[in-house]
Motif scaffolding. Structure first.
Motif, PDB file in Angstrom:
ATOM      1  N   ASP A 274       4.403  -0.705 -54.710  1.00 61.79           N
ATOM      2  CA  ASP A 274       5.067  -1.796 -54.000  1.00 61.79           C
ATOM      3  C   ASP A 274       6.351  -1.210 -53.418  1.00 61.79           C
ATOM      4  N   VAL A 275       6.335  -0.973 -52.107  1.00 65.75           N
ATOM      5  CA  VAL A 275       7.454  -0.308 -51.440  1.00 65.75           C
ATOM      6  C   VAL A 275       8.326  -1.365 -50.773  1.00 65.75           C
ATOM      7  N   ARG A 276       9.501  -1.581 -51.333  1.00 67.73           N
ATOM      8  CA  ARG A 276      10.443  -2.532 -50.764  1.00 67.73           C
ATOM      9  C   ARG A 276      11.523  -1.783 -49.973  1.00 67.73           C
ATOM     10  N   THR A 277      12.405  -2.528 -49.351  1.00 66.50           N
ATOM     11  CA  THR A 277      13.453  -1.905 -48.540  1.00 66.50           C
ATOM     12  C   THR A 277      14.360  -1.027 -49.393  1.00 66.50           C
ATOM     13  N   ARG A 278      14.628  -1.458 -50.638  1.00 68.35           N
ATOM     14  CA  ARG A 278      15.563  -0.721 -51.482  1.00 68.35           C
ATOM     15  C   ARG A 278      14.984  -0.313 -52.830  1.00 68.35           C
ATOM     16  N   SER A 279      13.680  -0.305 -52.968  1.00 71.43           N
ATOM     17  CA  SER A 279      13.096   0.076 -54.252  1.00 71.43           C
ATOM     18  C   SER A 279      11.622   0.421 -54.098  1.00 71.43           C
ATOM     19  N   VAL A 280      11.090   1.074 -55.123  1.00 76.62           N
ATOM     20  CA  VAL A 280       9.653   1.357 -55.208  1.00 76.62           C
ATOM     21  C   VAL A 280       9.207   1.059 -56.629  1.00 76.62           C
ATOM     22  N   SER A 281       8.076   0.375 -56.775  1.00 71.87           N
ATOM     23  CA  SER A 281       7.466   0.127 -58.076  1.00 71.87           C
ATOM     24  C   SER A 281       6.053   0.698 -58.066  1.00 71.87           C
ATOM     25  N   VAL A 282       5.628   1.202 -59.227  1.00 76.21           N
ATOM     26  CA  VAL A 282       4.330   1.880 -59.340  1.00 76.21           C
ATOM     27  C   VAL A 282       3.582   1.369 -60.559  1.00 76.21           C
ATOM     28  N   THR A 283       2.277   1.192 -60.412  1.00 75.58           N
ATOM     29  CA  THR A 283       1.382   0.915 -61.528  1.00 75.58           C
ATOM     30  C   THR A 283       0.213   1.884 -61.460  1.00 75.58           C
ATOM     31  N   VAL A 284      -0.142   2.473 -62.592  1.00 77.66           N
ATOM     32  CA  VAL A 284      -1.331   3.321 -62.692  1.00 77.66           C
ATOM     33  C   VAL A 284      -2.308   2.634 -63.636  1.00 77.66           C
ATOM     34  N   ALA A 285      -3.570   2.571 -63.234  1.00 79.77           N
ATOM     35  CA  ALA A 285      -4.576   1.831 -64.000  1.00 79.77           C
ATOM     36  C   ALA A 285      -5.891   2.580 -64.012  1.00 79.77           C
ATOM     37  N   ASP A 286      -6.824   2.094 -64.851  1.00 77.93           N
ATOM     38  CA  ASP A 286      -8.162   2.679 -64.885  1.00 77.93           C
ATOM     39  C   ASP A 286      -9.093   1.885 -63.977  1.00 77.93           C
ATOM     40  N   LEU A 287     -10.377   2.238 -64.004  1.00 81.68           N
ATOM     41  CA  LEU A 287     -11.333   1.618 -63.096  1.00 81.68           C
ATOM     42  C   LEU A 287     -11.532   0.133 -63.368  1.00 81.68           C
ATOM     43  N   LEU A 288     -11.200  -0.305 -64.569  1.00 81.28           N
ATOM     44  CA  LEU A 288     -11.297  -1.721 -64.904  1.00 81.28           C
ATOM     45  C   LEU A 288     -10.053  -2.492 -64.482  1.00 81.28           C
ATOM     46  N   GLY A 289      -9.033  -1.771 -64.010  1.00 79.47           N
ATOM     47  CA  GLY A 289      -7.801  -2.427 -63.612  1.00 79.47           C
ATOM     48  C   GLY A 289      -6.803  -2.598 -64.736  1.00 79.47           C
ATOM     49  N   THR A 290      -7.073  -1.986 -65.889  1.00 82.77           N
ATOM     50  CA  THR A 290      -6.152  -2.066 -67.021  1.00 82.77           C
ATOM     51  C   THR A 290      -4.946  -1.179 -66.764  1.00 82.77           C
ATOM     52  N   THR A 291      -3.753  -1.734 -66.886  1.00 85.40           N
ATOM     53  CA  THR A 291      -2.532  -0.983 -66.630  1.00 85.40           C
ATOM     54  C   THR A 291      -2.314   0.064 -67.720  1.00 85.40           C
ATOM     55  N   LEU A 292      -2.086   1.304 -67.302  1.00 85.20           N
ATOM     56  CA  LEU A 292      -1.847   2.415 -68.219  1.00 85.20           C
ATOM     57  C   LEU A 292      -0.399   2.870 -68.199  1.00 85.20           C
ATOM     58  N   ALA A 293       0.263   2.688 -67.073  1.00 83.37           N
ATOM     59  CA  ALA A 293       1.674   3.057 -66.961  1.00 83.37           C
ATOM     60  C   ALA A 293       2.271   2.319 -65.772  1.00 83.37           C
ATOM     61  N   GLU A 294       3.557   2.026 -65.852  1.00 83.73           N
ATOM     62  CA  GLU A 294       4.246   1.391 -64.740  1.00 83.73           C
ATOM     63  C   GLU A 294       5.717   1.779 -64.762  1.00 83.73           C
ATOM     64  N   ALA A 295       6.317   1.822 -63.585  1.00 84.81           N
ATOM     65  CA  ALA A 295       7.708   2.231 -63.474  1.00 84.81           C
ATOM     66  C   ALA A 295       8.252   1.777 -62.135  1.00 84.81           C
ATOM     67  N   SER A 296       9.569   1.773 -62.013  1.00 84.71           N
ATOM     68  CA  SER A 296      10.202   1.431 -60.740  1.00 84.71           C
ATOM     69  C   SER A 296      11.501   2.209 -60.619  1.00 84.71           C
ATOM     70  N   VAL A 297      11.989   2.346 -59.377  1.00 89.16           N
ATOM     71  CA  VAL A 297      13.223   3.080 -59.136  1.00 89.16           C
ATOM     72  C   VAL A 297      13.914   2.479 -57.912  1.00 89.16           C
ATOM     73  N   PRO A 298      15.226   2.320 -57.947  1.00 87.53           N
ATOM     74  CA  PRO A 298      15.933   1.844 -56.753  1.00 87.53           C
ATOM     75  C   PRO A 298      16.061   2.965 -55.729  1.00 87.53           C
ATOM     76  N   VAL A 299      16.103   2.585 -54.476  1.00 83.45           N
ATOM     77  CA  VAL A 299      16.329   3.539 -53.386  1.00 83.45           C
ATOM     78  C   VAL A 299      17.493   2.989 -52.564  1.00 83.45           C
ATOM     79  N   GLY A 300      18.627   3.656 -52.635  1.00 84.03           N
ATOM     80  CA  GLY A 300      19.829   3.159 -51.990  1.00 84.03           C
ATOM     81  C   GLY A 300      19.799   3.275 -50.484  1.00 84.03           C
TER      82      GLY A 300
END
Length: 374
Positions: free
Chosen positions: A86-112
């Motif tokens: 999810d790429v926003r104007t001032r940030s990025v968020s990430v989700t990694v999942a398997d083929l069933l759509g189960t979330t395995l990891a997620e993170a976000s970071v601001p972008v100034g």
């Protein structure tokens, strides 16, 4: 014309895989009941899918039962790993999942705002790489990126836009260059609509419009259960919609004077301040006069959309739609009654801030399944 044996097998296999995807692990007997296929046909397809590495035995149907009829079959979830951004104007968020759509990891970071193009891109790529490692994935099969702006329907690329940071376009290109994965990009509002259609506020609808109310204003159009992008990918660019109550008319290069001027986050904040409220919590309960005024503004844009599309349902999403919730949605619906003869239900988002990421993950999963499933 009757399907050939190979075509019939492919249809049956895909039907079984979709059932396993949607319903979870099933026995051969349950697959037979749900597909209407004969027992030998189900046995053959289960054997084929196991041989292809897509299905495996995950347990038995009951503690007291044994034998082949008790085996529970499920999709091999780690056959493919997926990522959503999810790429926003001032940030990025990430989700990694398997083929069933189960979330395995997620993170976000601001972008100034002061980040240069390349540093911003590297920060986003590093975030994705870290999430992939945390998920224990060797490689990604499909990656879906949700971003503001127009997506070219012919090339699937994010178009140049003077209103968006340059690193948005560069990020998509870098991901395509570096990743041995299928990289897709889609407008964030469209992805939110996909998520609401399949898992959220519009699960019971085939026709609806999602109104995105945040820093920017946009809409996503779903008709007959399908997302409609328009000839140039610009369906739903209602920030440019000429409406009464603005300073003038929008132009081809800017939406000042359009519906954006009434409904963007800055305009909502200014309206709150005019009512003597703190913009950060004005959308909370108990601020009736402010909510009434905001509903009147939103209803002007919604009425224009309704008069053209008659979707029967509008979902309020984005920062304002989420914070306003059912109270704001009810007020907008009431205002619409006086502006349009077309009965339209207005609902709040059911997925909130997670809608874009969830829609991107569904898009990545669909892409992986289209390739992996027969």
């Amino acid at each position: 014309m009757a399907a050939s044996p190979s075509t019939a097998r492919a249809i049956n296999d895909r039907s079984a895989l979709r059932l396993l995807q949607d319903e979870g692990p099933l026995t051969a007997t349950q697959l037979k009941t749900l597909t209407g296929l004969s027992r030998p046909t189900v046995a053959d397809l289960v054997e084929r899918l196991q041989g292809s590495g897509l299905v495996h035995v995950v347990g038995e149907a009951g503690a007291e039962r044994r034998g082949p009829n008790a085996k529970l079959y499920g999709i091999v979830a780690d056959r493919a790993h997926l990522a959503a951004l999810d790429v926003r104007t001032r940030s990025v968020s990430v989700t990694v999942a398997d083929l069933l759509g189960t979330t395995l990891a997620e993170a976000s970071v601001p972008v100034g705002d002061d980040s240069g193009t390349e540093p911003a891109v590297e920060k986003a790529v590093a975030l994705l790489e870290r999430a992939v490692r945390e998920a224990g994935a060797d490689r990604l099969h499909s990656v879906a990126v949700g971003a503001p702006g127009l997506i070219d329907p012919a090339t699937g690329e994010l178009r140049d836009s003077s209103g968006l940071p340059a690193w948005h376009r560069r990020l998509v290109g870098v991901l395509q260059e570096r990743l041995p994965a299928h990289v897709l990009v889609e407008n964030e509002t469209n992805l939110a609509a996909v998520a609401e259609l399949r898992e959220g506020a519009a699960r019971d609808r085939e026709d609806f419009v999602l109104l995105w109310l945040g820093q920017g204003v946009g809409a996503a159009v779903v008709l007959d259960g399908r997302l409609r992008r328009g000839a140039s990918g610009g369906a739903g660019e209602i920030g440019f919609l000429p409406v009464p109550g603005t300073s003038g008319l929008p132009s081809a290069t800017g939406c000042d004077g359009g519906f954006h001027e009434l409904a963007c986050a800055a305009a909502v904040g200014a309206l709150a301040a005019a009512h003597g409220l703190d913009p950060s919590d004005a959308l909370g309960a108990g601020h009736g006069p402010f909510l009434d005024a905001l509903a009147r503004r939103l209803a002007v844009g919604v009425a224009a959309v309704v008069s053209v599309l008659d979707p029967g349902c509008v979902v309020l999403a984005g920062e304002t739609g989420h914070a306003g919730g059912a109270e704001l949605a009810a007020r907008v619906e009431a205002e619409l009654v006086g502006l349009s003869p077309l009965r339209t239900e207005v609902r709040p988002t059911a997925l909130g801030d997670a809608a874009v990421l969830r829609g991107a993950l569904l898009r990545a999963r669909d892409a992986a399944q289209d390739e992996l499933f027969p």
